[in-house]
Design an enzyme around this catalytic site. Structure first.
Site, short mmCIF file in Angstrom:
data_model
loop_
_atom_site.label_atom_id
_atom_site.label_comp_id
_atom_site.label_asym_id
_atom_site.label_seq_id
_atom_site.Cartn_x
_atom_site.Cartn_y
_atom_site.Cartn_z
N LYS A 44 0.83 -1.21 0.00
CA LYS A 44 0.00 0.00 0.00
C LYS A 44 0.86 1.26 0.00
CE LYS A 44 -2.77 -0.64 3.62
NZ LYS A 44 -3.95 -0.47 4.51
N LYS A 46 2.86 2.14 2.50
CA LYS A 46 2.89 2.68 3.86
C LYS A 46 3.97 1.97 4.68
CE LYS A 46 -1.72 4.21 5.01
NZ LYS A 46 -2.81 4.11 5.96
N1 C2G Z 1 -10.06 7.10 9.14
C1 C2G Z 1 -11.03 8.04 9.46
N2 C2G Z 1 -10.67 9.29 9.83
C2 C2G Z 1 -9.36 9.62 9.91
C3 C2G Z 1 -8.36 8.68 9.61
C4 C2G Z 1 -8.74 7.40 9.22
O1 C2G Z 1 -12.24 7.74 9.40
N3 C2G Z 1 -9.03 10.90 10.29
C5 C2G Z 1 -10.49 5.77 8.72
C6 C2G Z 1 -10.07 5.42 7.30
O2 C2G Z 1 -10.98 5.99 6.36
C7 C2G Z 1 -10.13 3.89 7.32
C8 C2G Z 1 -9.71 3.57 8.76
O3 C2G Z 1 -9.87 4.78 9.52
O4 C2G Z 1 -11.47 3.47 7.11
C9 C2G Z 1 -8.28 3.09 8.85
O5 C2G Z 1 -7.46 4.08 8.25
P1 C2G Z 1 -6.01 3.61 7.71
O6 C2G Z 1 -5.30 2.87 8.76
O7 C2G Z 1 -5.38 4.78 7.04
O8 C2G Z 1 -6.46 2.55 6.60
P2 C2G Z 1 -6.08 2.51 5.05
O9 C2G Z 1 -4.62 2.60 4.87
O10 C2G Z 1 -6.98 3.47 4.40
O11 C2G Z 1 -6.44 0.99 4.72
O12 C2G Z 1 -8.17 -2.53 2.11
C10 C2G Z 1 -8.45 -1.29 2.73
C11 C2G Z 1 -7.19 -0.67 3.28
O13 C2G Z 1 -6.48 -1.60 4.10
C12 C2G Z 1 -7.56 0.58 4.06
#
Ligand code: C2G
Length: 129
Positions: A44, A46
């Site tokens: 991803k 990250k």
């Molecule tokens: N999130 C949120 N508000 C934020 C930060 C994050 O609602 N200020 C939500 C994201 O939209 C996501 C969840 O928290 O639904 C986890 O965020 P991340 O760890 O950044 O996940 P991500 O890298 O987007 O991984 O297959 C799907 C991916 O694995 C999603």
């Protein structure tokens, strides 16, 4: 029992993550979280501060979370939905539209992201590169 699933890295757990998990749980009775493995994080693009086990430990301590599974790839969502008999897939609206293909298998809900907070913002402000 209505079963909900969501996925994410959940690094440096913060209130934006908690807001998402709280609302996701409110959509059903049982919340499954697919936490991205360290290897999948690299796919991803990250690099998480906490490794998989540390992030999993934090997620399992959250009252809204009933089960944590590992997310190894983009393709596993359908099999997870079938395996765990999931009724609803939920994720933040930064992914709006990306997972509409799952509508064939369950409800798909995009929840508004919590403004002003993100793991990358935390890292920048703490000068963690
Ligand atoms: N999130 C949120 N508000 C934020 C930060 C994050 O609602 N200020 C939500 C994201 O939209 C996501 C969840 O928290 O639904 C986890 O965020 P991340 O760890 O950044 O996940 P991500 O890298 O987007 O991984 O297959 C799907 C991916 O694995 C999603």
């Amino acid at each position: 029992m209505k079963r909900v699933i969501t996925y994410g890295t959940f690094d440096l757990l913060h209130y934006g993550h908690i807001n998402l998990l709280k609302r996701a749980k409110a959509l059903g009775d049982y919340l499954i979280v697919g936490i991205s493995s360290d290897k999948f994080n690299r796919i991803k693009g990250k690099e998480s501060y906490f490794n998989l086990n540390e992030r999993k430990q934090l997620l399992e301590a959250i009252r809204y979370v009933d089960l944590v599974i590992v997310e190894e790839n983009w393709e596993q969502k359908i099999q997870d939905i079938l395996k765990y008999e999931v009724d609803c897939f939920v994720i933040g609206d930064d992914w709006e539209g990306e997972f509409n293909y799952l509508k064939e298998y369950c409800e798909v809900v995009y929840l508004e992201r919590t403004p002003e907070i993100s793991t990358s913002k935390i890292k920048q402000e703490l000068n963690f590169t």
